[in-house]
Design a protein around this motif. Structure first.
Motif, PDB file in Angstrom:
ATOM      1  N   ARG A  74      53.807  57.548  48.364  1.00  0.00           N
ATOM      2  CA  ARG A  74      53.634  57.686  46.915  1.00  0.00           C
ATOM      3  C   ARG A  74      53.858  56.342  46.239  1.00  0.00           C
ATOM      4  O   ARG A  74      54.517  55.451  46.784  1.00  0.00           O
ATOM      5  CB  ARG A  74      54.604  58.716  46.333  1.00  0.00           C
ATOM      6  N   VAL A  75      53.292  56.227  45.023  1.00  0.00           N
ATOM      7  CA  VAL A  75      53.506  55.031  44.201  1.00  0.00           C
ATOM      8  C   VAL A  75      54.820  55.203  43.451  1.00  0.00           C
ATOM      9  O   VAL A  75      55.043  56.221  42.798  1.00  0.00           O
ATOM     10  CB  VAL A  75      52.338  54.832  43.211  1.00  0.00           C
ATOM     11  N   ILE A  76      55.711  54.218  43.540  1.00  0.00           N
ATOM     12  CA  ILE A  76      57.011  54.341  42.879  1.00  0.00           C
ATOM     13  C   ILE A  76      57.106  53.459  41.634  1.00  0.00           C
ATOM     14  O   ILE A  76      58.006  53.632  40.811  1.00  0.00           O
ATOM     15  CB  ILE A  76      58.157  53.995  43.851  1.00  0.00           C
ATOM     16  N   GLU A  77      56.162  52.540  41.462  1.00  0.00           N
ATOM     17  CA  GLU A  77      56.185  51.670  40.270  1.00  0.00           C
ATOM     18  C   GLU A  77      54.801  51.075  40.086  1.00  0.00           C
ATOM     19  O   GLU A  77      54.119  50.749  41.060  1.00  0.00           O
ATOM     20  CB  GLU A  77      57.228  50.559  40.435  1.00  0.00           C
ATOM     21  N   LYS A  78      54.387  50.939  38.822  1.00  0.00           N
ATOM     22  CA  LYS A  78      53.047  50.417  38.555  1.00  0.00           C
ATOM     23  C   LYS A  78      53.082  49.614  37.256  1.00  0.00           C
ATOM     24  O   LYS A  78      53.740  49.994  36.291  1.00  0.00           O
ATOM     25  CB  LYS A  78      52.062  51.577  38.436  1.00  0.00           C
ATOM     26  N   LYS A  79      52.345  48.477  37.249  1.00  0.00           N
ATOM     27  CA  LYS A  79      52.256  47.675  36.025  1.00  0.00           C
ATOM     28  C   LYS A  79      50.950  46.889  36.018  1.00  0.00           C
ATOM     29  O   LYS A  79      50.350  46.650  37.083  1.00  0.00           O
ATOM     30  CB  LYS A  79      53.444  46.724  35.903  1.00  0.00           C
ATOM     31  N   GLU A  80      50.505  46.495  34.821  1.00  0.00           N
ATOM     32  CA  GLU A  80      49.299  45.678  34.673  1.00  0.00           C
ATOM     33  C   GLU A  80      49.686  44.318  34.108  1.00  0.00           C
ATOM     34  O   GLU A  80      50.523  44.222  33.202  1.00  0.00           O
ATOM     35  CB  GLU A  80      48.289  46.365  33.751  1.00  0.00           C
ATOM     36  N   ILE A  81      49.078  43.259  34.675  1.00  0.00           N
ATOM     37  CA  ILE A  81      49.364  41.890  34.233  1.00  0.00           C
ATOM     38  C   ILE A  81      48.041  41.206  33.924  1.00  0.00           C
ATOM     39  O   ILE A  81      47.098  41.259  34.712  1.00  0.00           O
ATOM     40  CB  ILE A  81      50.124  41.101  35.313  1.00  0.00           C
ATOM     41  N   GLU A  82      47.974  40.591  32.749  1.00  0.00           N
ATOM     42  CA  GLU A  82      46.760  39.869  32.336  1.00  0.00           C
ATOM     43  C   GLU A  82      46.478  38.710  33.273  1.00  0.00           C
ATOM     44  O   GLU A  82      47.381  38.014  33.719  1.00  0.00           O
ATOM     45  CB  GLU A  82      46.930  39.334  30.908  1.00  0.00           C
ATOM     46  N   ASN A  83      45.198  38.520  33.559  1.00  0.00           N
ATOM     47  CA  ASN A  83      44.788  37.395  34.383  1.00  0.00           C
ATOM     48  C   ASN A  83      44.626  36.175  33.487  1.00  0.00           C
ATOM     49  O   ASN A  83      43.653  36.067  32.723  1.00  0.00           O
ATOM     50  CB  ASN A  83      43.475  37.707  35.107  1.00  0.00           C
ATOM     51  N   LEU A  84      45.560  35.255  33.566  1.00  0.00           N
ATOM     52  CA  LEU A  84      45.551  34.073  32.698  1.00  0.00           C
ATOM     53  C   LEU A  84      44.539  33.022  33.136  1.00  0.00           C
ATOM     54  O   LEU A  84      44.319  32.045  32.421  1.00  0.00           O
ATOM     55  CB  LEU A  84      46.952  33.439  32.672  1.00  0.00           C
ATOM     56  N   TYR A  85      43.902  33.243  34.279  1.00  0.00           N
ATOM     57  CA  TYR A  85      43.011  32.210  34.830  1.00  0.00           C
ATOM     58  C   TYR A  85      41.546  32.631  34.837  1.00  0.00           C
ATOM     59  O   TYR A  85      40.704  31.906  35.368  1.00  0.00           O
ATOM     60  CB  TYR A  85      43.458  31.869  36.260  1.00  0.00           C
ATOM     61  N   LYS A  86      41.237  33.767  34.233  1.00  0.00           N
ATOM     62  CA  LYS A  86      39.866  34.295  34.342  1.00  0.00           C
ATOM     63  C   LYS A  86      38.828  33.417  33.663  1.00  0.00           C
ATOM     64  O   LYS A  86      37.641  33.451  34.013  1.00  0.00           O
ATOM     65  CB  LYS A  86      39.804  35.710  33.757  1.00  0.00           C
ATOM     66  N   ASP A  87      39.240  32.618  32.685  1.00  0.00           N
ATOM     67  CA  ASP A  87      38.285  31.771  31.965  1.00  0.00           C
ATOM     68  C   ASP A  87      38.244  30.345  32.485  1.00  0.00           C
ATOM     69  O   ASP A  87      37.542  29.501  31.909  1.00  0.00           O
ATOM     70  CB  ASP A  87      38.632  31.770  30.472  1.00  0.00           C
ATOM     71  N   ARG A  88      39.018  30.077  33.547  1.00  0.00           N
ATOM     72  CA  ARG A  88      38.982  28.727  34.121  1.00  0.00           C
ATOM     73  C   ARG A  88      37.609  28.459  34.724  1.00  0.00           C
ATOM     74  O   ARG A  88      37.034  29.308  35.391  1.00  0.00           O
ATOM     75  CB  ARG A  88      40.042  28.585  35.213  1.00  0.00           C
ATOM     76  N   LYS A  89      37.120  27.240  34.513  1.00  0.00           N
ATOM     77  CA  LYS A  89      35.800  26.898  35.016  1.00  0.00           C
ATOM     78  C   LYS A  89      35.806  26.724  36.541  1.00  0.00           C
ATOM     79  O   LYS A  89      34.813  27.012  37.205  1.00  0.00           O
ATOM     80  CB  LYS A  89      35.306  25.619  34.345  1.00  0.00           C
ATOM     81  N   MET A  90      36.916  26.224  37.061  1.00  0.00           N
ATOM     82  CA  MET A  90      37.002  25.974  38.506  1.00  0.00           C
ATOM     83  C   MET A  90      38.311  26.510  39.067  1.00  0.00           C
ATOM     84  O   MET A  90      39.326  26.576  38.382  1.00  0.00           O
ATOM     85  CB  MET A  90      36.904  24.462  38.800  1.00  0.00           C
ATOM     86  N   ARG A  91      38.253  26.935  40.333  1.00  0.00           N
ATOM     87  CA  ARG A  91      39.411  27.343  41.111  1.00  0.00           C
ATOM     88  C   ARG A  91      40.193  28.502  40.490  1.00  0.00           C
ATOM     89  O   ARG A  91      41.404  28.596  40.650  1.00  0.00           O
ATOM     90  CB  ARG A  91      40.360  26.157  41.317  1.00  0.00           C
ATOM     91  N   ALA A  92      39.487  29.405  39.816  1.00  0.00           N
ATOM     92  CA  ALA A  92      40.177  30.569  39.241  1.00  0.00           C
ATOM     93  C   ALA A  92      40.766  31.430  40.361  1.00  0.00           C
ATOM     94  O   ALA A  92      41.900  31.923  40.257  1.00  0.00           O
ATOM     95  CB  ALA A  92      39.207  31.385  38.395  1.00  0.00           C
ATOM     96  N   GLY A  93      40.011  31.607  41.445  1.00  0.00           N
ATOM     97  CA  GLY A  93      40.495  32.411  42.567  1.00  0.00           C
ATOM     98  C   GLY A  93      41.732  31.805  43.220  1.00  0.00           C
ATOM     99  O   GLY A  93      42.678  32.519  43.585  1.00  0.00           O
ATOM    100  N   LEU A  94      41.754  30.482  43.374  1.00  0.00           N
ATOM    101  CA  LEU A  94      42.900  29.791  43.958  1.00  0.00           C
ATOM    102  C   LEU A  94      44.150  30.006  43.112  1.00  0.00           C
ATOM    103  O   LEU A  94      45.230  30.322  43.629  1.00  0.00           O
ATOM    104  CB  LEU A  94      42.589  28.298  44.085  1.00  0.00           C
ATOM    105  N   LEU A  95      44.003  29.868  41.789  1.00  0.00           N
ATOM    106  CA  LEU A  95      45.143  30.049  40.892  1.00  0.00           C
ATOM    107  C   LEU A  95      45.631  31.500  40.894  1.00  0.00           C
ATOM    108  O   LEU A  95      46.848  31.757  40.835  1.00  0.00           O
ATOM    109  CB  LEU A  95      44.770  29.611  39.476  1.00  0.00           C
ATOM    110  N   CYS A  96      44.715  32.436  40.978  1.00  0.00           N
ATOM    111  CA  CYS A  96      45.097  33.854  41.050  1.00  0.00           C
ATOM    112  C   CYS A  96      45.852  34.136  42.353  1.00  0.00           C
ATOM    113  O   CYS A  96      46.825  34.908  42.368  1.00  0.00           O
ATOM    114  CB  CYS A  96      43.867  34.750  40.956  1.00  0.00           C
TER     115      CYS A  96
END
Length: 411
Positions: A327-349
């Motif tokens: 079962r899931v015991i804890e859940k939360k959502e976090i904004e992706n602060l790097y989604k608008d980066r032109k380069m290396r967004a995946g690396l930063l995530c």
């Protein structure tokens, strides 16, 4: 066998041979002076030195045999031959102690007169000084080269120096015809010899029965406990063989690591253990996949659906799962602060998820750099379905497929 170890064995043989020769001359010197001066104490001490001589030459033979490389018949080497020889010598030591004790008992009822007391006293003093110097030197060499057999010989030489002190006192008191002194001190020396025999027998039997030294286990536990690339360990075993230790342990590595990576981790740990615990000759590490009860999982989401772009997702859904209770015991959502980066967004995530101590990622898409960064940190990566809840349920039921490679080459 490594050249460095061969050199250590050669030096060990030289030192033990040198000490053996000095001890032999010292024993003969004490025996001759004891015979000429009619001192049973010096004769008893000479026999004690001779028993130490057997220990010294046994160590020398053990070192020589230990230097032989493993072969088809003895794949783990010849180290236990030293233990067998030591066990045999311990019986001879007991016999020498018994003979001295019997002679000492007879002397209890005899008042002996020293013929040349000054020479006897001087001999005892020389024996005490030489034995002590040898003891300090060989212990220093043994510690330098990490050879326990040499260290043990050094301790035996210290006992010989102590027995010479008893001899010196006994000779002085015996000179004044104090009754029982020579017999009592002879029996005292025999007790020292019995102690040497008991310790030699104990060490030999322990090694033959695969004794596991506690101090080495604690040092290895400390090394494994500080290792970041493993999730735990168990079934640590050590066994003594001659002057060396053989060992094995089972370690847990994250399931995300492939066989090559897991063996690389095990190899580095083995090198570190051998570097820190010098007595280790062979150490085997068994690798097992780790599966903890609690796992922290991340899913990149867009509009409550699994995102098609890992690095460009609007947010990350991070939840903790209890694998035992499923079962899931804890859940939360976090904004992706790097989604608008032109380069290396995946690396930063990827770096962000590592900082959040995520253990698993469920995604539909991931680039090469982010994939390998997460993989190197042991993060397991799974292939997601569109629906978030369905992805969570499949993960809890362990029905998800692993992503074995990045879904695209470039970020």
């Amino acid at each position: 066998m490594m050249p460095e170890k061969q050199n250590i064995f050669k030096e060990g043989q030289k030192i033990s041979l040198l000490v053996g020769i000095v001890t032999l001359f010292l024993a003969l010197f004490k025996f001759i002076i004891g015979y000429l001066s009619n001192s049973l104490l010096l004769i008893s001490d000479a026999i004690h030195s001779a028993s130490d001589l057997l220990v010294i030459f046994t160590a020398s033979i053990g070192i020589k045999i230990a230097s032989k490389p493993p072969d088809e018949k003895f794949p783990y080497g010849y180290y236990k031959a030293e233990n067998l020889a030591t066990l045999f010598i311990s019986f001879l030591i007991f016999f020498a102690g018994y003979e001295i004790a019997i002679e000492g008992y007879k002397k209890l009822y005899v008042i002996s007169s020293l013929k040349i007391p000054f020479i006897a006293v001087l001999t005892a003093i020389i024996s005490m000084i030489v034995s002590y110097i040898i003891a300090i030197y060989i212990c220093k060499v043994g510690k330098k080269w990490r050879m326990n057999s040499l260290i043990a010989v050094g301790h035996e030489r210290k006992i010989d120096a102590i027995s010479s002190i008893f001899v010196l006192i006994g000779i002085i008191l015996g000179f004044y015809n104090i009754r029982y002194i020579e017999g009592i001190f002879s029996i005292g020396i025999s007790i020292l010899i019995f102690r040497v025999g008991i310790e030699s027998m104990r060490d030999a039997i322990y090694a033959l029965m695969d004794f596991s030294p506690k101090y080495a286990k604690e040092r290895i536990r400390n090394i494994l406990g500080k290792e970041r690339n493993i999730e735990g360990f168990y079934d640590l075993k050590l066994r003594k063989s001659g002057p060396f230790l053989f060992g094995e342990v089972k370690i847990f590595v994250k399931r995300r690591f492939d066989v090559i990576k897991a063996h690389e981790i095990a190899g580095k740990i083995e090198e570190k253990i051998k570097r820190e615990v010098k007595e280790i000759d062979f150490f085997t590490i068994h690798i097992e996949p780790y599966k903890g009860r609690y796992v922290k999982v991340a899913i990149p989401v867009d509009n409550n659906k699994v995102s098609n772009h890992f690095g460009r997702a609007e947010k990350f859904l991070i939840f903790n799962v209890d694998r035992e209770e499923k079962r899931v015991i804890e859940k939360k959502e976090i904004e992706n602060l790097y989604k608008d980066r032109k380069m290396r967004a995946g690396l930063l995530c990827a770096k962000f998820l590592i900082s959040e101590e995520v253990n698993a990622l469920i995604t539909k898409e991931i680039g090469e750099i982010a994939y390998h960064m997460l993989g190197d940190k042991g993060v397991e990566i799974y292939d997601a379905v569109d629906n978030v809840e369905e992805s969570i349920n499949k993960f809890i039921k362990e029905g998800m497929d692993r992503l074995e490679k990045p879904t695209k080459v470039k970020e």
